[in-house]
Design a protein around this motif. Structure first.
Motif, PDB file in Angstrom:
ATOM      1  N   TYR A  54      33.289 -10.817  14.593  1.00 24.34           N
ATOM      2  CA  TYR A  54      31.813 -10.974  15.405  1.00 24.34           C
ATOM      3  C   TYR A  54      32.420 -12.747  15.702  1.00 24.34           C
ATOM      4  CZ  TYR A  54      27.265 -12.290  17.703  1.00 24.34           C
ATOM      5  OH  TYR A  54      26.104 -12.321  18.451  1.00 24.34           O
ATOM      6  N   MET A  81      23.908  -4.426  21.252  1.00 22.89           N
ATOM      7  CA  MET A  81      22.938  -5.047  22.760  1.00 22.89           C
ATOM      8  C   MET A  81      22.656  -3.903  23.191  1.00 22.89           C
ATOM      9  SD  MET A  81      25.963  -6.936  24.786  1.00 22.89           S
ATOM     10  CE  MET A  81      25.461  -6.733  26.375  1.00 22.89           C
ATOM     11  N   GLU A  91      29.696 -17.674  24.490  1.00 21.43           N
ATOM     12  CA  GLU A  91      28.820 -17.701  24.555  1.00 21.43           C
ATOM     13  C   GLU A  91      28.309 -19.221  24.497  1.00 21.43           C
ATOM     14  OE1 GLU A  91      24.258 -17.324  23.178  1.00 21.43           O
ATOM     15  OE2 GLU A  91      25.668 -15.569  22.436  1.00 21.43           O
ATOM     16  N   GLY A 127      23.540 -10.217  21.120  1.00 17.14           N
ATOM     17  CA  GLY A 127      24.952  -9.752  21.095  1.00 17.14           C
ATOM     18  C   GLY A 127      24.618  -8.311  20.855  1.00 17.14           C
ATOM     19  N   SER A 168      31.613  -9.046  19.893  1.00 14.57           N
ATOM     20  CA  SER A 168      31.480 -10.580  20.605  1.00 14.57           C
ATOM     21  C   SER A 168      30.935 -10.270  21.126  1.00 14.57           C
ATOM     22  CB  SER A 168      32.642 -11.226  20.552  1.00 14.57           C
ATOM     23  OG  SER A 168      33.403 -11.175  19.734  1.00 14.57           O
ATOM     24  N   THR A 169      29.560  -9.648  22.339  1.00  8.71           N
ATOM     25  CA  THR A 169      29.764  -9.462  23.499  1.00  8.71           C
ATOM     26  C   THR A 169      28.382 -10.450  23.579  1.00  8.71           C
ATOM     27  OG1 THR A 169      28.115  -7.323  22.702  1.00  8.71           O
ATOM     28  CG2 THR A 169      29.697  -7.483  24.504  1.00  8.71           C
ATOM     29  N   HIS A 170      28.029 -10.584  24.953  1.00  8.84           N
ATOM     30  CA  HIS A 170      26.727 -11.497  23.692  1.00  8.84           C
ATOM     31  C   HIS A 170      25.458 -11.314  25.538  1.00  8.84           C
ATOM     32  CE1 HIS A 170      27.987 -13.818  20.711  1.00  8.84           C
ATOM     33  NE2 HIS A 170      28.924 -13.620  21.652  1.00  8.84           N
ATOM     34  N   TYR A 171      23.943 -11.824  25.614  1.00 12.46           N
ATOM     35  CA  TYR A 171      23.721 -11.784  26.611  1.00 12.46           C
ATOM     36  C   TYR A 171      22.345 -13.109  26.250  1.00 12.46           C
ATOM     37  CZ  TYR A 171      19.988  -8.804  24.793  1.00 12.46           C
ATOM     38  OH  TYR A 171      18.703  -8.421  24.119  1.00 12.46           O
TER      39      TYR A 171
END
Length: 418
Positions: free
Chosen positions: A401, A100, A406, A375, A379-382
């Motif tokens: 990941y 990100m 999400e 992302g 495993s962060t996402h937007y």
């Protein structure tokens, strides 16, 4: 030595102190969901779904933030940031955001493009002379390319540079031989090492995920004359009020970082201690592709600026036309769609820093046309939907990941729009 009178010194102090950041930058304006066309009842399904994933031990904890029409309508944290020590996930928890970081570095590049210090069609070697002898892998050997990779290629990931997973054994071995990311080396040292690795194909022919945005960070350094971290602080983080974002953080802030957990995807989470960066005084490597740590609130402010077409809190960071170029698909022909090993993302292109949904397919089935996002490795996402004036950020720290959170939340959030 002439002494400054005390009264004069006191009068000068406000000017010498750091400028107070405007409240509009530090805090997004909040609104009740119904006032911006969202159902509070349906949004509560988001709570239930996150709790379900925590109860099933698929994730240890998470934070979710949603804005609609520029207003904050949802900001909640769930579960634990440290299971063994029973520390709760909080709204100010700091996350390793890894890839990100790429959108932020891309925005920094476009600031310099607007100022005429960088041009999209410039060859990479104009800024990084280490790449004057760039090579491409053809027929089992490294040869001179027909054309040089450009700044645009770096932004679009069409330069042919990977993370060492091209599927070409000899080329991947050259990448491994060049060495891994090392947080104790400078970005200049990283560029020198990686310049020996050939491109996997002629620039522009295909899409390939890799070190392109790290090289872009080095372009920002050379073109601005400042370390990447300093440039980001001055041009983005400080004016946006992103006080908890950086390549290195003070010790008291590092205590707020969430622990990384490895999931076996069957209900077992194992604490993971081997992280690439410490985000401490050791960290010299300003990785424009994956080196930042941030809070969900900080990152949401950056995204809201992008969603607002380059403006937040009365300050303009990028021109509307620039953001429009960043967030539209730039890929054509054989470069479409973007793909990873064993993962072809049909209907998805890439802009100048973001993936973009261009047609309805089984991939990202719940997404809207024109939706853009990305992302990070943990495993962060937007994602941002311009047609819905919607910004969503989800934060967790889970390996490997996964799109689990999400994919679970996206249909619920879109269905909450009335």
């Amino acid at each position: 030595m002439k002494l400054i009178p005390a009264a004069l010194l006191l009068a000068l102090l406000p000017a010498l102190a750091p400028a107070e950041k405007p409240d509009s930058a530090r805090h997004l304006p909040a609104a009740s969901p119904e006032t911006v066309g969202m159902s509070p009842t349906k949004l509560r399904l988001v709570d239930a779904k996150v709790h379900e994933l925590i109860d099933r031990k698929r994730i240890a904890g998470a934070s979710v933030m949603i804005t609609r029409r520029g207003k904050l309508v949802y900001h909640k944290s769930f579960g634990l940031r440290d299971v063994e020590n029973q520390l709760p996930m909080k709204k100010d928890t700091i996350f390793r955001i890894y890839s990100m970081t790429k959108a932020i570095t891309s925005a920094a590049t476009m600031i310099l493009v607007e100022e005429g210090k960088v041009h999209l069609e410039d060859p990479l070697s104009k800024y990084l002379p280490e790449y004057k002898m760039a090579r491409v892998w053809k027929d089992g050997k490294a040869v001179a390319p027909e054309m040089d990779p450009t700044v645009r290629d770096l932004l679009c990931h069409t330069a042919g540079y990977s993370y060492g997973a091209t599927g070409i054994p000899e080329l991947d071995q050259l990448h491994r031989a060049a060495g891994p990311f090392m947080e104790t080396e400078s970005l200049t040292e990283f560029v020198r090492r990686m310049s020996a690795v050939p491109m996997a194909f002629e620039p522009g022919q295909r899409w390939l995920y890799g070190i392109s945005t790290d090289l872009l960070g080095a372009v920002v350094e050379r073109a601005s004359g400042k370390p990447l971290g300093q440039f980001l602080d001055e041009r983005l983080f400080e004016p946006l009020g992103m006080n908890d974002t950086g390549f290195a953080l003070p010790a008291d802030k590092r205590k707020r970082m969430a622990v990384v957990y490895h999931s076996n995807k069957r209900g077992t989470l194992t604490r993971h201690e081997r992280n690439t960066f410490t985000y401490s005084e050791r960290t010299r490597m300003h990785s424009g592709g994956g080196g930042l740590a941030s809070t969900i609130g900080d990152y949401a402010r950056f995204l809201q600026m992008i969603a607002n077409q380059g403006e937040l809190g009365g300050t303009r960071f990028l021109k509307k036309a620039t953001v429009a170029e960043m967030t539209r698909n730039q890929l054509t022909g054989s470069a479409m769609p973007i793909s990873f090993p064993n993962n072809v993302r049909h209907g998805t292109g890439f802009g100048l820093g973001f993936c973009v949904k261009v047609e309805h397919t089984a991939w990202n089935k719940a997404g809207r046309l024109g939706e853009y996002g990305w992302g990070g490795m943990l495993s962060t996402h937007y994602w941002i939907s311009p047609r819905d004036e919607l910004v969503v950020v989800t934060m967790e720290q889970t390996l490997p990941y996964d799109f689990l959170l999400e994919n679970a939340l996206k249909p619920l959030i879109y269905e909450a729009i009335e």
